[in-house]
Design a protein around this motif. Structure first.
Motif, PDB file in Angstrom:
ATOM      1  N   ALA A  24       0.681  -1.233   0.141  1.00 19.53           N
ATOM      2  CA  ALA A  24       0.116   0.155  -0.039  1.00 19.53           C
ATOM      3  C   ALA A  24       1.015   1.317  -0.153  1.00 19.53           C
ATOM      4  CB  ALA A  24      -0.838   0.041   1.077  1.00 19.53           C
ATOM      5  N   GLN A  25       1.713   1.341   0.805  1.00 22.31           N
ATOM      6  CA  GLN A  25       2.823   2.429   0.918  1.00 22.31           C
ATOM      7  C   GLN A  25       3.657   2.635  -0.368  1.00 22.31           C
ATOM      8  OE1 GLN A  25       2.348   0.370   3.377  1.00 22.31           O
ATOM      9  NE2 GLN A  25       2.133   1.453   5.368  1.00 22.31           N
ATOM     10  N   ALA A  26       4.206   1.262  -0.897  1.00 24.41           N
ATOM     11  CA  ALA A  26       5.005   1.491  -2.288  1.00 24.41           C
ATOM     12  C   ALA A  26       3.958   1.986  -3.296  1.00 24.41           C
ATOM     13  CB  ALA A  26       5.280   0.109  -2.608  1.00 24.41           C
ATOM     14  N   LEU A  27       3.018   1.615  -3.310  1.00 21.58           N
ATOM     15  CA  LEU A  27       1.722   2.089  -4.423  1.00 21.58           C
ATOM     16  C   LEU A  27       1.697   3.774  -4.366  1.00 21.58           C
ATOM     17  CD1 LEU A  27      -0.075   1.675  -6.624  1.00 21.58           C
ATOM     18  CD2 LEU A  27      -1.962   1.408  -4.946  1.00 21.58           C
ATOM     19  N   ALA A  28       1.559   4.247  -3.121  1.00 15.84           N
ATOM     20  CA  ALA A  28       1.699   5.796  -3.032  1.00 15.84           C
ATOM     21  C   ALA A  28       2.963   6.364  -3.638  1.00 15.84           C
ATOM     22  CB  ALA A  28       1.264   6.213  -1.565  1.00 15.84           C
ATOM     23  N   VAL A  29       3.756   5.878  -3.092  1.00 16.60           N
ATOM     24  CA  VAL A  29       5.337   6.359  -3.695  1.00 16.60           C
ATOM     25  C   VAL A  29       5.330   6.302  -5.127  1.00 16.60           C
ATOM     26  CG1 VAL A  29       7.778   6.143  -3.403  1.00 16.60           C
ATOM     27  CG2 VAL A  29       6.578   6.049  -1.394  1.00 16.60           C
ATOM     28  N   ALA A  30       5.274   5.148  -5.550  1.00 17.90           N
ATOM     29  CA  ALA A  30       5.337   4.767  -7.127  1.00 17.90           C
ATOM     30  C   ALA A  30       4.609   5.693  -7.913  1.00 17.90           C
ATOM     31  CB  ALA A  30       5.221   3.509  -7.305  1.00 17.90           C
ATOM     32  N   THR A  31       3.220   5.979  -7.490  1.00 18.37           N
ATOM     33  CA  THR A  31       2.323   6.796  -8.235  1.00 18.37           C
ATOM     34  C   THR A  31       2.735   8.110  -7.962  1.00 18.37           C
ATOM     35  OG1 THR A  31       0.530   5.312  -7.581  1.00 18.37           O
ATOM     36  CG2 THR A  31      -0.011   7.592  -8.542  1.00 18.37           C
ATOM     37  N   HIS A  32       3.463   8.758  -7.037  1.00 18.42           N
ATOM     38  CA  HIS A  32       3.906  10.004  -6.786  1.00 18.42           C
ATOM     39  C   HIS A  32       5.107  10.252  -7.642  1.00 18.42           C
ATOM     40  CE1 HIS A  32       5.812  13.829  -4.992  1.00 18.42           C
ATOM     41  NE2 HIS A  32       6.905  13.198  -5.058  1.00 18.42           N
ATOM     42  N   LEU A  33       5.940   9.258  -7.919  1.00 17.99           N
ATOM     43  CA  LEU A  33       7.087   9.219  -8.911  1.00 17.99           C
ATOM     44  C   LEU A  33       6.471   9.594 -10.377  1.00 17.99           C
ATOM     45  CD1 LEU A  33       9.206   6.249  -7.810  1.00 17.99           C
ATOM     46  CD2 LEU A  33       9.419   8.679  -7.116  1.00 17.99           C
ATOM     47  N   ALA A  34       5.398   9.227 -10.500  1.00 21.84           N
ATOM     48  CA  ALA A  34       4.752   9.452 -12.139  1.00 21.84           C
ATOM     49  C   ALA A  34       4.580  10.791 -12.105  1.00 21.84           C
ATOM     50  CB  ALA A  34       3.373   8.584 -12.243  1.00 21.84           C
ATOM     51  N   TYR A  35       4.191  11.575 -10.988  1.00 18.06           N
ATOM     52  CA  TYR A  35       4.091  12.880 -11.087  1.00 18.06           C
ATOM     53  C   TYR A  35       5.284  13.810 -10.999  1.00 18.06           C
ATOM     54  CZ  TYR A  35      -1.122  12.355  -9.997  1.00 18.06           C
ATOM     55  OH  TYR A  35      -2.263  11.837  -9.851  1.00 18.06           O
ATOM     56  N   CYS A  36       6.329  13.244 -10.293  1.00 17.66           N
ATOM     57  CA  CYS A  36       7.463  13.992  -9.926  1.00 17.66           C
ATOM     58  C   CYS A  36       8.782  13.576 -10.596  1.00 17.66           C
ATOM     59  CB  CYS A  36       7.534  14.059  -8.581  1.00 17.66           C
ATOM     60  SG  CYS A  36       8.907  15.068  -7.753  1.00 17.66           S
ATOM     61  N   PRO A  37       9.361  14.262 -11.769  1.00 15.36           N
ATOM     62  CA  PRO A  37      10.578  13.923 -12.142  1.00 15.36           C
ATOM     63  C   PRO A  37      11.862  13.862 -11.082  1.00 15.36           C
ATOM     64  CG  PRO A  37       9.972  16.136 -13.004  1.00 15.36           C
ATOM     65  CD  PRO A  37       8.870  15.490 -12.348  1.00 15.36           C
ATOM     66  N   ASP A  38      11.655  14.890 -10.219  1.00 18.86           N
ATOM     67  CA  ASP A  38      12.922  15.318  -9.397  1.00 18.86           C
ATOM     68  C   ASP A  38      12.886  13.811  -8.252  1.00 18.86           C
ATOM     69  OD1 ASP A  38      13.700  17.479 -10.452  1.00 18.86           O
ATOM     70  OD2 ASP A  38      12.461  18.601  -8.766  1.00 18.86           O
ATOM     71  N   CYS A  39      11.884  13.445  -8.061  1.00 13.77           N
ATOM     72  CA  CYS A  39      11.886  12.148  -7.176  1.00 13.77           C
ATOM     73  C   CYS A  39      12.124  10.857  -7.768  1.00 13.77           C
ATOM     74  CB  CYS A  39      10.381  12.181  -6.462  1.00 13.77           C
ATOM     75  SG  CYS A  39      10.337  13.121  -5.174  1.00 13.77           S
ATOM     76  N   ARG A  40      11.682  10.912  -9.528  1.00 11.50           N
ATOM     77  CA  ARG A  40      12.313   9.785  -9.946  1.00 11.50           C
ATOM     78  C   ARG A  40      13.746   9.467 -10.096  1.00 11.50           C
ATOM     79  NH1 ARG A  40       7.833  11.364 -13.616  1.00 11.50           N
ATOM     80  NH2 ARG A  40       9.348  12.112 -14.916  1.00 11.50           N
ATOM     81  N   ARG A  41      14.227  10.977 -10.325  1.00  8.60           N
ATOM     82  CA  ARG A  41      15.767  10.652 -10.578  1.00  8.60           C
ATOM     83  C   ARG A  41      16.320  10.411  -9.226  1.00  8.60           C
ATOM     84  NH1 ARG A  41      14.673  15.414 -13.956  1.00  8.60           N
ATOM     85  NH2 ARG A  41      14.825  16.793 -12.145  1.00  8.60           N
ATOM     86  N   GLN A  42      15.749  10.829  -7.972  1.00 17.33           N
ATOM     87  CA  GLN A  42      16.434  10.355  -6.730  1.00 17.33           C
ATOM     88  C   GLN A  42      16.354   9.089  -6.426  1.00 17.33           C
ATOM     89  OE1 GLN A  42      14.859  12.798  -3.657  1.00 17.33           O
ATOM     90  NE2 GLN A  42      16.376  11.911  -2.147  1.00 17.33           N
ATOM     91  N   ALA A  43      15.075   8.498  -6.789  1.00 19.67           N
ATOM     92  CA  ALA A  43      14.709   6.858  -6.653  1.00 19.67           C
ATOM     93  C   ALA A  43      15.889   6.026  -7.684  1.00 19.67           C
ATOM     94  CB  ALA A  43      13.330   6.748  -6.968  1.00 19.67           C
ATOM     95  N   ALA A  44      15.822   6.719  -8.791  1.00 22.27           N
ATOM     96  CA  ALA A  44      16.487   5.907  -9.698  1.00 22.27           C
ATOM     97  C   ALA A  44      18.317   6.016  -9.224  1.00 22.27           C
ATOM     98  CB  ALA A  44      16.711   6.548 -11.248  1.00 22.27           C
ATOM     99  N   LEU A  45      18.715   7.257  -8.655  1.00 23.09           N
ATOM    100  CA  LEU A  45      20.068   7.265  -8.072  1.00 23.09           C
ATOM    101  C   LEU A  45      20.202   6.372  -6.786  1.00 23.09           C
ATOM    102  CD1 LEU A  45      22.732   8.324  -7.923  1.00 23.09           C
ATOM    103  CD2 LEU A  45      21.912  10.362  -6.566  1.00 23.09           C
ATOM    104  N   LEU A  46      19.080   6.310  -6.017  1.00 26.71           N
ATOM    105  CA  LEU A  46      19.216   5.346  -4.755  1.00 26.71           C
ATOM    106  C   LEU A  46      19.187   3.879  -5.134  1.00 26.71           C
ATOM    107  CD1 LEU A  46      16.630   6.978  -2.473  1.00 26.71           C
ATOM    108  CD2 LEU A  46      19.229   6.857  -2.185  1.00 26.71           C
ATOM    109  N   ASP A  47      18.428   3.460  -6.231  1.00 23.98           N
ATOM    110  CA  ASP A  47      18.385   2.281  -6.735  1.00 23.98           C
ATOM    111  C   ASP A  47      19.854   1.738  -7.239  1.00 23.98           C
ATOM    112  OD1 ASP A  47      16.911  -0.317  -7.531  1.00 23.98           O
ATOM    113  OD2 ASP A  47      17.421   0.342  -9.561  1.00 23.98           O
TER     114      ASP A  47
END
Length: 221
Positions: A24-47
């Motif tokens: 449930a929490q992962a779904l919230a974060v994953a959907t936010h990433l669809a809206y937010c390019p900055d967080c997508r880049r940060q998540a990719a960097l962490l990965d």
């Protein structure tokens, strides 16, 4: 399109990138990433950083029965992962009508069972329950009429709210230093022990909300 102003904290992004968040929490974060390019880049960097750290670890001999244990853990992870697909024979169209919701949340909504129904939880506020994870976790879509509010409540654990349409304001109570306005794509994280209420804006609000634990209502319905 206005970019989100409220983002998941880095600790939450790290938990998402390492795959330890519940569905449930992962779904919230994953959907936010669809809206937010900055967080997508940060998540990719962490990965990517996590992969580098794993490669740098020295090899260790496997304990007995390691393969059987790993397979069991993979089965458990798959059961709670974001690729879980409910029975396709018991689904319906997205209950939010023409509202454009990004993946992965759009797919989850489209696969809700026909028996799912909106339930009133306070004046002007409807909730659509989503069966994600085990109690006490609650995942739901909130549809709030203009100016409607949730009763003032205290959290026993984390709350995540992702705005899908309109906006809401968080009015902080005792032991809560947050407050502020949340528009489309914004993800608010409110910690256990905080006390607050949520008030829809002049055009109403649609949100995806996850409660990690029970809430104590302090205000009247």
């Amino acid at each position: 399109m206005t970019l989100p102003r409220h983002h998941p904290p880095e600790t939450l992004l790290l938990e998402y990138a390492t795959g330890v968040l519940r569905e449930a929490q992962a779904l919230a974060v994953a959907t936010h990433l669809a809206y937010c390019p900055d967080c997508r880049r940060q998540a990719a960097l962490l990965d990517e950083l996590g992969g580098v750290l794993l490669e740098a670890l020295p090899p260790e001999p496997l304990p007995p029965h390691a393969l059987a244990t790993a397979v069991a853990q993979l089965d458990e992870a798959a059961a709670r992962s974001l690729v879980h697909v409910p029975d396709p024979g018991n689904t319906r169209e997205c209950p939010l009508g023409g509202l454009v919701v990004p993946e992965p949340l759009r797919g989850y909504l489209a696969r809700l069972p026909h028996s799912s129904a909106w339930v009133g939880i306070s004046d002007g506020v409807l909730a659509l329950h989503m069966a994600l994870g085990r109690a006490p976790v609650v995942a739901e879509i909130l549809k709030m009429a203009p100016g409607s509010a949730l009763p003032v409540h205290r959290h026993s654990d984390q709350e995540l709210i992702l705005t899908l349409q309109g906006e809401f304001s968080e009015e902080a109570g005792p032991h809560s230093a947050q407050g502020g306005c949340y528009g489309v794509g914004d993800l608010g994280e409110f910690e256990g022990g905080s006390t607050h209420t949520v008030v829809a804006g002049k055009d109403g609000c649609v949100c995806y909300r996850v409660l990690a634990g029970p809430v104590e209502r302090l205000g009247s319905d």
